[in-house]
Design an enzyme around this catalytic site. Structure first.
Site, PDB file in Angstrom:
ATOM      1  N   ASP A  24       1.012  -1.034   0.000  1.00 64.03           N
ATOM      2  CA  ASP A  24      -0.033  -0.023  -0.101  1.00 64.03           C
ATOM      3  C   ASP A  24       0.750   1.167  -0.036  1.00 64.03           C
ATOM      4  O   ASP A  24       2.266   1.034   0.319  1.00 64.03           O
ATOM      5  CB  ASP A  24      -0.889   0.007   1.177  1.00 64.03           C
ATOM      6  CG  ASP A  24      -2.013   0.870   0.912  1.00 64.03           C
ATOM      7  OD1 ASP A  24      -2.053   1.756   0.015  1.00 64.03           O
ATOM      8  OD2 ASP A  24      -3.076   0.814   1.572  1.00 64.03           O
TER       9      ASP A  24
HETATM   10  C1  BGC Z   1      -5.087   3.207   0.183  1.00 60.34           C
HETATM   11  C2  BGC Z   1      -5.176   2.250  -0.999  1.00 60.34           C
HETATM   12  C3  BGC Z   1      -4.933   2.929  -2.150  1.00 60.34           C
HETATM   13  C4  BGC Z   1      -3.645   3.403  -2.351  1.00 60.34           C
HETATM   14  C5  BGC Z   1      -3.183   4.106  -3.609  1.00 60.34           C
HETATM   15  C6  BGC Z   1      -3.716   3.923  -0.106  1.00 60.34           C
HETATM   16  O1  BGC Z   1      -3.705   5.126   0.849  1.00 60.34           O
HETATM   17  O2  BGC Z   1      -5.178   2.636   1.361  1.00 60.34           O
HETATM   18  O3  BGC Z   1      -6.562   1.600  -0.867  1.00 60.34           O
HETATM   19  O4  BGC Z   1      -5.199   2.027  -3.218  1.00 60.34           O
HETATM   20  O5  BGC Z   1      -3.631   4.386  -1.515  1.00 60.34           O
HETATM   21  O6  BGC Z   1      -4.088   5.270  -3.919  1.00 60.34           O
END
Ligand code: BGC
Length: 866
Positions: free
Chosen positions: A411
């Site tokens: 993530d």
């Molecule tokens: C979130 C994810 C997301 C990623 C990319 C993160 O902060 O937890 O769910 O896909 O950002 O944008």
């Protein structure tokens, strides 16, 4: 159940010279004990036979003209178990992978053989006289699937050849993902720089969109990098790209798998037309805590429903993979992210292994069964182990046990955050931990590029693991056809024609209608008549274009959205006078708009109050403690009710709210969630009866925050909750029952149920349990009912939930019509993880509850034996 969906046939296992003496049977994780001393089982199975000590011999596996002879040496151990395992070859549909285990240790390498066309014959011979033979089949949560990747010889050769020409740094580059905006605007940043492009140190870019912009980035990479390996473009396409469908939690309330799949497909078609290859969706985390803002992104609280929806969404996103109008899906957030302490996003998670396996893993497995090509490792720690550094769960479990062939992306900064979590000293340490755990791609930290080479030199990271991760990513790119045409997704003309087209808008509107849940409708206040003289339309969401889209709005524009005011005008034209007043804001104490709202109510026949949350009161890092209507909105509604006019509350919010007061004062409540682009039209369709609401809650509405976590499938207890008796599981101030239970929802007609029954009283674990019930539409309007089937295991070896959803069927009945509805249950799905953490279906009695929701049902009973 589709346990063997990809195995088109069953064949018999014939056994010779077996004397059966059952011993205590223990299935390995992912396998389910099937039967003892069996002569038939599905071919994808595990056969275990116990041989006496000091024996030697061989097992022959025969299949027509070919056979496999598995020899084993002299047996010394007292209890000696030989296990043969035949599973579907993940890479070749026509083959099986066979492994032999000697007392649990694999003997030699697994080998591939053709799937049998006739029957298998297991011949245990030599001096061996087996004492027992047990057959195991994959448990339903561990179905074996053939992924969508290209594992042809041609693909292998291409990738081998390419990797043969790559330096270690270039391979590491494939494991690194950067944000596109800095790339597009060009400034050198700490993470992205032209020199990274020239050194092939980037595999993927996120959050840059639009065919034109993405083509430019790809062109730059294809021109300036040495090896010219096309970039993979990712983005959070969560509930639509330009045409927004309802937020995921809302869609889940439709219980309509076809519609949900179609919605994901629509998002895929739009996003891919705008150059996006990969969406970071679906989020398949179970949501049992309404304080956690991310419940809006999931499919609610139930593992069965969430699993169905996970599969539908993966199938929708990846519907036509390898052409240019689908996107790769990403199941997130691996694993257990949905239960942060106190509901605060990113907080640690403490969860039993049993709850993890029984509740939180199934939707991820369903995504895997549907062929999801990527997973995202989460931010939190699960029982003390950071999810993005969890070797057990990532490398050993996901890759080895589940045989996942795609790749795992971290993530956003979840690798560097290992430092803040206190398990890594510095960036280098973090890169080592995450990579060794099995995080193949580093989202935006740049830590892999910065440290993996050095870590290999120091022997702290294996080069073969880097090869493996790089190969996984290259295989996705190869399978997408990038090496033939790196620009196949970038077609501005297609983008122009595809986005926000009429067909998509009309599908989004239908799904928005299906997603709304009618919570209350005293005296049939709804549907409203189109001949109503005048309507007071009140509330901060009544004429708001921005908030109705919900969080994760991708490339939607506010101007695309139809407000409720506009929707009512579209529906009613000039026939009805609409007196609009905002009344108050979402938050704050300002009551200065109350009087105008009351005036509007007083001069109207009926009041529609559109109240709720701002879009960003839910979603990532948007946890809340107080779940009532924010600000002074409830007070506003009370003032409107005090006018004596009939009031309809339309709620828009991204989580269940605690609205007991509203429920006590307002005669009609429609939970609309955030319906997306077509909000106003869909709300009007439902309020004026052009659509008869059919949504059912995918998540429980608690009465008060103190009931959280509130979910219907809680475990049994020694002193079951009873409001009348002390010393039971209860609060003394609030009843145990939620305000609206899981599965609940009203419509403009009513349904009555006959007594449910099954085709037999007693079943083996191989039979399908067919459940029947006669359902009658007893109202005056045609409508759709969702027949729900829950099961309780009456006596089990561990404490089990009071009931669990195991099937449902949607049925459309004309007014007065009765139909017999059938719901089939696979008994293998009635299992759970026992005290040894083996998946088992135990013999015994099971109650089958059939009805309208998790609190309104009738019951019949069956027995499972053998
Ligand atoms: C979130 C994810 C997301 C990623 C990319 C993160 O902060 O937890 O769910 O896909 O950002 O944008």
């Amino acid at each position: 159940m589709k346990k063997f969906a990809l195995i088109s046939f069953f064949v018999a296992l014939c056994l010779e010279c077996v004397a059966v003496v059952p011993h205590s049977v223990k299935a390995a994780k992912g396998w389910l004990f099937y039967e003892s001393g069996a002569v038939s089982a599905p071919v994808v199975c595990r056969v275990e036979t116990e041989v006496p000590s000091s024996a030697a011999g061989h097992i022959v596996l025969e299949n027509g003209d070919s056979y496999i002879n598995l020899k084993f040496g002299k047996v010394k151990a007292e209890r000696h178990v030989l296990t043969l395992q035949a599973v579907q070859d993940n890479r070749h549909e026509d083959k099986l992978v066979v492994s032999l285990f000697d007392n649990g240790q694999m003997v030699g390498e697994p080998f591939s053989c053709r799937k049998p066309s006739g029957s298998w014959k297991i011949n245990v011979s030599g001096k061996v006289s087996p004492l027992s033979l047990n057959v195991f089949v994959p448990d339903p949560n561990h179905e074996i699937v053939v992924p969508k990747l290209d594992f042809s010889e041609k693909a292998d050769k291409f990738i081998d050849d390419l990797m043969g020409r790559m330096t270690l740094n270039e391979k590491i580059g494939q494991l690194s993902q950067y944000v596109g905006s800095s790339l597009m605007t060009g400034p050198e940043s700490q993470q992205f720089s032209d020199s990274l492009v020239r050194r092939d140190m980037m595999g993927s870019v996120l959050n840059a969109t639009g065919s034109k912009a993405l083509r430019q980035i790809q062109e730059k990479y294809m021109t300036e990098s040495r090896l010219k390996i096309p970039l993979l473009f990712g983005m959070d396409v969560i509930h639509g790209y330009r045409t927004l469908t309802p937020v995921p939690l809302a869609e889940a309330c439709s219980w309509d798998m076809e519609a949900i799949e179609a919605s994901a497909k629509m998002a895929a078609v739009e996003a891919s037309a705008a150059g996006v290859h990969w969406t970071f969706a679906p989020m398949v985390d179970i949501g049992r805590d309404a304080r956690w803002g991310r419940v809006v992104e999931g499919a609610g609280e139930d593992p069965f429903l969430c699993s169905k929806i996970a599969a539908a969404r993966v199938n929708g996103f990846q519907w036509n993979l390898w052409d240019n109008d689908a996107v790769i899906a990403c199941a997130k957030h691996w694993i257990g992210y949905g239960l942060p302490q106190a509901g605060r996003d990113y907080a640690p998670v403490d969860m039993s292994e049993r709850t993890l396996y029984d509740v939180y893993l199934p939707p991820f497995k369903a995504a895997s069964n549907a062929g999801v090509l990527t997973y995202m490792s989460a931010f939190h720690d699960l029982n003390g182990i950071p999810a993005s550094g969890d070797q057990e769960m990532l490398r050993k479990f996901l890759q080895n046990e589940w045989g996942f062939d795609g790749f795992v992306v971290s993530d956003w900064q979840s690798v560097i955050q290992l430092i803040a979590q206190g398990v890594a000293e510095d960036g280098k340490d973090a890169a080592q931990i995450a990579f060794n755990a099995g995080v193949d791609m580093d989202m935006i930290d740049g830590l892999y590029n910065a440290h993996l080479h050095e870590l290999v030199d120091e022997g702290l990271v294996r080069e073969s693991d880097i090869d493996d991760a790089c190969r996984r990513i290259l295989r996705v790119k190869y399978s997408l056809g990038f090496f033939e045409d790196p620009y196949k997704f970038f077609d501005e003309e297609r983008e122009e024609k595809t986005l926000l087209n009429d067909e998509f808008i009309s599908s989004a509107r239908k799904l928005a209608c299906k997603s709304m849940v009618l919570l209350r409708n005293e005296n049939q206040l709804l549907p409203l008549s189109k001949n109503t003289g005048s309507i007071a339309l009140i509330g901060p969401l009544a004429d708001n274009r921005h908030e109705i889209n919900g969080s994760w709005r991708c490339r939607a524009e506010d101007s695309d959205a139809v407000t409720v005011l506009a929707g009512l005008r579209n529906k009613l034209g000039d026939n009805v006078v609409i007196n609009y007043a905002k009344g108050c804001d979402f938050d704050g104490e300002d009551r200065s708009g109350f009087d105008a709202a009351v005036d509007a109510a007083l001069k109207s026949d009926v009041v529609i109050a559109v109240v709720g949350e701002k879009a960003l009161f839910s979603g990532e890092s948007r946890s809340r403690c107080h779940l009532g209507l924010p600000g002074v909105q409830e007070e506003l509604v009370e003032r409107l009710v005090a006018t004596g006019k009939p009031v309809v509350a339309v709620l828009m919010n991204g989580r269940p709210l605690c609205i007991e007061n509203l429920n006590n004062t307002v005669p009609a409540i429609l939970e609309a969630w955030f319906p997306g682009t077509t909000t106003g039209d869909a709300v009007a369709d439902v309020l004026f009866g052009d659509y008869n609401p059919s949504g059912r809650l995918a998540i429980t509405f608690p009465r008060a925050e103190g009931q959280i976590p509130a979910y219907y499938n809680y475990k049994r207890s020694g002193r079951p909750g009873d409001m009348e008796r002390s010393s039971t599981v209860r609060h003394i101030d609030v009843p145990n029952a939620p305000l609206y239970p899981f599965g609940y929802g009203l419509g403009y007609t009513s349904f009555s149920y006959g007594k449910p029954f099954t085709d037999k009283e007693s079943y083996t674990r191989r039979d399908t349990v067919n459940v029947y019930v006669d359902v009658t539409n007893t109202g005056a309007r045609d409508g759709e009912e969702t027949v729900q089937v829950y099961v309780s295991d009456l006596v089990a070896s561990v404490v089990r939930p009071v009931m669990e959803l195991k099937g449902f069927a949607k049925v459309y009945l004309r007014a007065g019509e009765t139909r017999r509805v059938k719901v089939s249950i696979d008994p293998l799905s009635l299992g759970f993880y026992n005290a040894d953490m083996d998946y088992v279906v135990e013999d015994g009695l099971f109650d089958i509850h059939v009805g309208h929701d998790s609190a309104d049902y009738d019951t019949t009973r069956i027995k499972i034996e053998n």
